[in-house]
Write an enzyme that holds these catalytic residues in place. Structure first.
Site, PDB file in Angstrom:
ATOM      1  N   ARG A  71      42.203  40.214  -3.264  1.00  0.00           N
ATOM      2  CA  ARG A  71      41.477  39.134  -2.562  1.00  0.00           C
ATOM      3  C   ARG A  71      40.309  39.692  -1.770  1.00  0.00           C
ATOM      4  NH1 ARG A  71      45.480  36.957   1.221  1.00  0.00           N
ATOM      5  NH2 ARG A  71      43.844  35.535   1.863  1.00  0.00           N
ATOM      6  N   ASP A 129      52.257  41.245  -1.729  1.00  0.00           N
ATOM      7  CA  ASP A 129      51.110  41.002  -0.855  1.00  0.00           C
ATOM      8  C   ASP A 129      50.157  42.190  -0.853  1.00  0.00           C
ATOM      9  OD1 ASP A 129      49.596  39.460   1.085  1.00  0.00           O
ATOM     10  OD2 ASP A 129      50.200  40.985   2.512  1.00  0.00           O
ATOM     11  N   LYS A 150      54.945  38.315   4.333  1.00  0.00           N
ATOM     12  CA  LYS A 150      55.293  39.637   4.878  1.00  0.00           C
ATOM     13  C   LYS A 150      55.949  39.542   6.255  1.00  0.00           C
ATOM     14  CE  LYS A 150      50.559  41.050   6.107  1.00  0.00           C
ATOM     15  NZ  LYS A 150      49.699  40.308   5.163  1.00  0.00           N
ATOM     16  N   HIS A 201      50.649  37.754  14.556  1.00  0.00           N
ATOM     17  CA  HIS A 201      49.718  38.071  13.469  1.00  0.00           C
ATOM     18  C   HIS A 201      48.477  37.194  13.607  1.00  0.00           C
ATOM     19  CE1 HIS A 201      49.201  40.158   9.604  1.00  0.00           C
ATOM     20  NE2 HIS A 201      48.454  39.126   9.265  1.00  0.00           N
ATOM     21  N   SER A 251      50.395  35.082   2.245  1.00  0.00           N
ATOM     22  CA  SER A 251      50.201  36.492   2.587  1.00  0.00           C
ATOM     23  C   SER A 251      50.816  36.786   3.955  1.00  0.00           C
ATOM     24  CB  SER A 251      48.694  36.790   2.600  1.00  0.00           C
ATOM     25  OG  SER A 251      48.427  37.997   3.251  1.00  0.00           O
TER      26      SER A 251
HETATM   27  N1  URA Z   1      46.071  38.374   7.391  1.00  0.00           N
HETATM   28  C1  URA Z   1      46.899  38.552   6.318  1.00  0.00           C
HETATM   29  O1  URA Z   1      47.861  39.301   6.393  1.00  0.00           O
HETATM   30  N2  URA Z   1      46.624  37.881   5.208  1.00  0.00           N
HETATM   31  C2  URA Z   1      45.587  37.043   5.086  1.00  0.00           C
HETATM   32  O2  URA Z   1      45.425  36.463   4.040  1.00  0.00           O
HETATM   33  C3  URA Z   1      44.719  36.859   6.191  1.00  0.00           C
HETATM   34  C4  URA Z   1      44.984  37.549   7.335  1.00  0.00           C
END
Ligand code: URA
Length: 440
Positions: A173, A166, A192, A87, A188
């Site tokens: 956000r 989220d 997840k 990620h 976040s």
């Molecule tokens: N990626 C995410 O899933 N959440 C964030 O807050 C920033 C990048």
């Protein structure tokens, strides 16, 4: 499960005044994002208070666990191979997940990937995948599990079952200037990712002008927090700290980036994208045990491209998730913008800077992202053929092409993008892309 006596306004006031929130307050806030017991203006106010006042490590860990527990945890016990994901904290032109996930799956390691939509000025993997006609990213939890069992890969967004908090908080956000906050990013991402049922995780934590954390030190703090929260839950996590001082690759915009990822799978990926793809992939294969050394991992990843195995996996995923597979062999079938205009280099020399934020904001104005939660994303618009720092240029050469569906927006974007470039008469050094790895 949650304490119901927390009053939203009181919890917001306590964070506003700089106090650490209790576990109950944090759980009430996260529950409120799922069941509507906190109004969206209260959620937004809390997000802003957290952004301004920060959170301790303990609060961040409580927030992450509350996001994780806001839904179910995928049961991937039937998938016998190692399950790993990657990620990114958000960048400009960052389409790496789209081709890296099939490369890893082609190496025999499962990738149950849950991605996000565009956030702030940055693009999101889900918005990019939406530009493939018919591609469904909103699979149910059971469809997600079945697909990972069958294909070893799934590319989806948060479901109603996985980390649903989220989904709400991320969308708020995005439009309330509360993205650039270490505890919120940490909760976040880790909330997840831990819900996916993975065995290990590799993070791409970006710093620089196009990242949410411009300073290296802040990005390092974010990386350390995410790595230690992951490790506290028993999952090995590695984080690569990588530079976001220019867009990744040559394209910014949803369909343009999918086309660039397809080029990577065909062996024609831009140098910087492939450098980062291989580095992230190496750590994923090392974590999984599918490779014993970095060299071994690199060879396997290269073979996934040269043999066409990764491209075949990508075709299978697109087909399984209902997308139009024809775009993979014919990317010109992806959505195309009505208008395009070249940005012409005014001088002969070398590209000195390419401002990723200016390019991202221009793409956002063109409609490649959202300014309000309900905005529709235009898959076709964006910026292509973006020149790279250190590239030699001549007066009159093309340093970018802007794609738009509106002539006025096209004009404004061209103006803005011309100012994103600066030039030098002297040769310019290439940017160092990967600065450090945390969690080794
Ligand atoms: N990626 C995410 O899933 N959440 C964030 O807050 C920033 C990048």
């Amino acid at each position: 499960m949650y304490e119901s006596s927390v009053t939203p306004a009181l919890a917001i006031a306590r964070k506003r005044d700089g106090f650490a929130l209790t576990k109950q307050e944090i759980e009430s806030f996260v529950k409120g994002a799922v069941d509507g017991s906190w109004a969206s203006y209260q959620l937004s106010a809390m997000l802003m208070a957290i952004t301004l006042k920060g959170m301790t490590y303990a609060e961040t860990a409580d927030l992450t666990l509350a996001v994780l527990q806001s839904g179910q945890i995928a049961d991937l016990s039937q998938v016998k191979s190692y399950k790993v994901d990657k990620h990114s904290t958000g960048g400009v032109g960052d389409k790496i997940s789209i081709h890296l996930a099939p490369m890893i799956a082609a190496c025999g390691v499962a990738v149950p990937m849950i991605s996000g939509r565009g956030l702030g000025h940055t693009g999101g993997t889900l918005d990019k995948l939406d530009s493939i006609h018919g591609f469904k990213t909103n699979l149910s939890l059971s469809e997600f599990v079945t697909q990972v069992e069958k294909l070893g890969i799934s590319l989806i967004g948060q479901t109603a079952e996985l980390a649903p908090a989220d989904k709400t908080l991320y969308a708020l956000r995005d439009v309330t200037a509360t993205v650039e906050c270490i505890p919120l990013i940490c909760a976040s991402i880790m909330g997840k990712k831990l819900a996916e049922g993975i065995d290990g995780l590799v993070l791409d934590v970006k710093f620089g002008r196009g990242a949410f954390m411009p300073s290296f030190e802040k990005a390092k703090q974010l990386a350390e927090r995410m790595v230690s929260i992951g490790q506290a839950t028993g999952k090995p996590v590695r984080a690569l700290l990588t530079s976001m001082e220019q867009p990744l690759g040559h394209a910014v915009g949803n369909a343009l980036e999918v086309a660039e990822s397809i080029a990577c799978l065909n062996g024609h990926g831009p140098e910087d994208i492939m450098e980062l793809t291989y580095a992230l992939g190496e750590h994923m294969l090392l974590l999984s045990g599918a490779a014993k050394t970095a060299d071994d991992a690199r060879l396997k990843l290269e073979a996934s491209i040269t043999t066409g195995a990764a491209l075949r996996v990508f075709k299978e995923v697109v087909k399984a998730q209902g997308g139009d597979v024809r775009v993979i062999d014919s990317p010109e079938l992806l959505p195309q913008a009505k208008y395009s205009q070249k940005i012409i280099c005014p001088t002969t020399g070398f590209v000195k800077t390419v401002d990723p934020l200016e390019i991202a904001l221009a793409a956002l104005d063109l409609g490649a992202g959202r300014k309000r939660a309900e905005d529709l994303v235009d898959p076709a618009v964006g910026v292509g053929q973006i020149a790279k720092i250190a590239q030699a240029v001549t007066e009159g050469s093309v340093v970018a092409v802007v794609y738009a569906n509106d002539e006025i927006k096209l004009r404004h974007a061209c103006e803005r993008i011309s100012h994103a470039f600066s030039y030098s008469l002297q040769p310019v050094a290439k940017l160092k892309l990967i600065e450090q790895v945390i969690g080794l």
